[in-house]
Design a protein around this motif. Sequence first.
Motif, PDB file in Angstrom:
ATOM      1  N   LEU A 111       0.829  -1.204   0.000  1.00 52.21           N
ATOM      2  CA  LEU A 111       0.000   0.000   0.000  1.00 52.21           C
ATOM      3  C   LEU A 111       0.863   1.254   0.000  1.00 52.21           C
ATOM      4  N   MET A 112       1.966   1.223   0.723  1.00 48.12           N
ATOM      5  CA  MET A 112       2.883   2.363   0.775  1.00 48.12           C
ATOM      6  C   MET A 112       3.503   2.603  -0.600  1.00 48.12           C
ATOM      7  N   ASP A 113       3.914   1.524  -1.270  1.00 52.19           N
ATOM      8  CA  ASP A 113       4.510   1.657  -2.603  1.00 52.19           C
ATOM      9  C   ASP A 113       3.525   2.263  -3.598  1.00 52.19           C
ATOM     10  N   GLN A 114       2.242   1.961  -3.450  1.00 50.69           N
ATOM     11  CA  GLN A 114       1.229   2.453  -4.370  1.00 50.69           C
ATOM     12  C   GLN A 114       0.753   3.861  -4.022  1.00 50.69           C
ATOM     13  N   SER A 115       1.125   4.346  -2.854  1.00 47.28           N
ATOM     14  CA  SER A 115       0.645   5.655  -2.404  1.00 47.28           C
ATOM     15  C   SER A 115       1.652   6.756  -2.735  1.00 47.28           C
ATOM     16  N   THR A 116       1.237   7.983  -2.467  1.00 44.52           N
ATOM     17  CA  THR A 116       2.124   9.134  -2.661  1.00 44.52           C
ATOM     18  C   THR A 116       2.825   9.510  -1.358  1.00 44.52           C
ATOM     19  N   LEU A 117       2.648   8.699  -0.321  1.00 48.54           N
ATOM     20  CA  LEU A 117       3.286   8.979   0.957  1.00 48.54           C
ATOM     21  C   LEU A 117       4.790   8.774   0.855  1.00 48.54           C
ATOM     22  N   ASP A 118       5.547   9.595   1.581  1.00 39.22           N
ATOM     23  CA  ASP A 118       6.994   9.477   1.623  1.00 39.22           C
ATOM     24  C   ASP A 118       7.444   8.740   2.879  1.00 39.22           C
ATOM     25  N   GLU A 119       6.641   8.823   3.954  1.00 42.96           N
ATOM     26  CA  GLU A 119       6.997   8.195   5.213  1.00 42.96           C
ATOM     27  C   GLU A 119       5.734   7.765   5.938  1.00 42.96           C
ATOM     28  N   PHE A 120       5.808   6.609   6.630  1.00 44.94           N
ATOM     29  CA  PHE A 120       4.690   6.090   7.403  1.00 44.94           C
ATOM     30  C   PHE A 120       5.242   5.464   8.679  1.00 44.94           C
ATOM     31  N   VAL A 121       4.661   5.820   9.844  1.00 42.61           N
ATOM     32  CA  VAL A 121       5.084   5.270  11.127  1.00 42.61           C
ATOM     33  C   VAL A 121       3.854   4.725  11.834  1.00 42.61           C
ATOM     34  N   PHE A 122       3.967   3.491  12.358  1.00 37.74           N
ATOM     35  CA  PHE A 122       2.876   2.860  13.090  1.00 37.74           C
ATOM     36  C   PHE A 122       3.444   2.262  14.369  1.00 37.74           C
ATOM     37  N   GLU A 123       2.813   2.567  15.510  1.00 30.74           N
ATOM     38  CA  GLU A 123       3.243   2.020  16.790  1.00 30.74           C
ATOM     39  C   GLU A 123       2.052   1.392  17.486  1.00 30.74           C
ATOM     40  N   ALA A 124       2.229   0.153  17.979  1.00 29.58           N
ATOM     41  CA  ALA A 124       1.173  -0.513  18.735  1.00 29.58           C
ATOM     42  C   ALA A 124       1.757  -1.700  19.474  1.00 29.58           C
ATOM     43  N   GLU A 125       1.336  -1.887  20.709  1.00 30.98           N
ATOM     44  CA  GLU A 125       1.681  -3.052  21.517  1.00 30.98           C
ATOM     45  C   GLU A 125       3.179  -3.335  21.515  1.00 30.98           C
ATOM     46  N   GLY A 126       3.991  -2.319  21.691  1.00 22.91           N
ATOM     47  CA  GLY A 126       5.427  -2.515  21.784  1.00 22.91           C
ATOM     48  C   GLY A 126       6.126  -2.704  20.460  1.00 22.91           C
ATOM     49  N   THR A 127       5.412  -2.604  19.347  1.00 20.73           N
ATOM     50  CA  THR A 127       6.002  -2.747  18.016  1.00 20.73           C
ATOM     51  C   THR A 127       5.907  -1.417  17.295  1.00 20.73           C
ATOM     52  N   LYS A 128       7.009  -1.036  16.647  1.00 23.63           N
ATOM     53  CA  LYS A 128       7.025   0.204  15.870  1.00 23.63           C
ATOM     54  C   LYS A 128       7.417  -0.150  14.446  1.00 23.63           C
ATOM     55  N   LEU A 129       6.591   0.239  13.493  1.00 25.15           N
ATOM     56  CA  LEU A 129       6.850   0.006  12.077  1.00 25.15           C
ATOM     57  C   LEU A 129       7.035   1.362  11.427  1.00 25.15           C
ATOM     58  N   LYS A 130       8.194   1.558  10.784  1.00 20.92           N
ATOM     59  CA  LYS A 130       8.492   2.831  10.137  1.00 20.92           C
ATOM     60  C   LYS A 130       8.876   2.545   8.696  1.00 20.92           C
ATOM     61  N   LEU A 131       8.157   3.150   7.753  1.00 20.99           N
ATOM     62  CA  LEU A 131       8.421   2.977   6.333  1.00 20.99           C
ATOM     63  C   LEU A 131       8.799   4.328   5.739  1.00 20.99           C
ATOM     64  N   LYS A 132       9.886   4.341   4.973  1.00 18.55           N
ATOM     65  CA  LYS A 132      10.300   5.559   4.268  1.00 18.55           C
ATOM     66  C   LYS A 132      10.599   5.182   2.828  1.00 18.55           C
ATOM     67  N   LYS A 133      10.231   6.062   1.908  1.00 22.30           N
ATOM     68  CA  LYS A 133      10.547   5.849   0.504  1.00 22.30           C
ATOM     69  C   LYS A 133      11.858   6.559   0.196  1.00 22.30           C
ATOM     70  N   HIS A 134      12.795   5.826  -0.405  1.00 24.97           N
ATOM     71  CA  HIS A 134      14.062   6.376  -0.859  1.00 24.97           C
ATOM     72  C   HIS A 134      14.246   5.949  -2.306  1.00 24.97           C
ATOM     73  N   ASN A 135      14.333   6.890  -3.206  1.00 24.28           N
ATOM     74  CA  ASN A 135      14.502   6.593  -4.631  1.00 24.28           C
ATOM     75  C   ASN A 135      13.395   5.691  -5.153  1.00 24.28           C
ATOM     76  N   GLY A 136      12.170   5.892  -4.676  1.00 23.54           N
ATOM     77  CA  GLY A 136      11.032   5.151  -5.204  1.00 23.54           C
ATOM     78  C   GLY A 136      10.803   3.791  -4.586  1.00 23.54           C
ATOM     79  N   GLU A 137      11.669   3.327  -3.654  1.00 23.82           N
ATOM     80  CA  GLU A 137      11.432   2.022  -3.042  1.00 23.82           C
ATOM     81  C   GLU A 137      11.179   2.190  -1.550  1.00 23.82           C
ATOM     82  N   THR A 138      10.396   1.278  -0.976  1.00 19.24           N
ATOM     83  CA  THR A 138      10.040   1.345   0.429  1.00 19.24           C
ATOM     84  C   THR A 138      10.942   0.413   1.217  1.00 19.24           C
ATOM     85  N   ARG A 139      11.501   0.931   2.298  1.00 15.73           N
ATOM     86  CA  ARG A 139      12.359   0.127   3.166  1.00 15.73           C
ATOM     87  C   ARG A 139      11.702   0.058   4.539  1.00 15.73           C
TER      88      ARG A 139
END
Length: 164
Positions: free
Chosen positions: A12-40
């Motif tokens: 979903l992140m790859d298909q979106s126009t978002l550059d960064e996404f952060v999600f935190e819940a129950e002790g887990t943190k997920l952080k996605l950033k786009k660099h040169n068109g790919e999501t890491r």
Amino acid sequence: MKIQEIREIIKLMDQSTLDEFVFEAEGTKLKLKKHNGETRPTVHTSAQPQEQPAAVVTPKTDAPKVEAAPAEPIEKQESTSSEASSSYKTITSPMVGTFYSSSSPEADSYVKVGDRVNADTIVCIVEAMKLFNEIEAEIEGEIAEIHVKDGQLVEYGQPLFSIK
């Protein structure tokens, strides 16, 4: 958080126009950033649960930062069925979306009350952002109760089925 859920978020992140996404819940943190068109993806897990999970969304444009309000914990809904007991297990929604009991309006439901299921039996579809996600039972047993109606919006963690 399951690997399938992380993969879905990455798609979903790859298909979106978002550059960064952060999600935190129950002790887990997920952080996605786009660099040169790919999501890491970067996933951090801590031993201490977070008190207020939050999502931070940063669009690529110069628009102001959008922050979601902290999510309230989803309370477990108690079954109103007189048959409900501690031997029942619950299949919950792995994501926010729309519940569908069959693959199309004309098709029969994947499962009905009384049907036997095993771990890889598809029990329903949850549609999120135009993606139709088949939900597997992941447990063996018999469908005792269906908690939602076809076409109903469901939340992450919301009970869908009771299995005995």
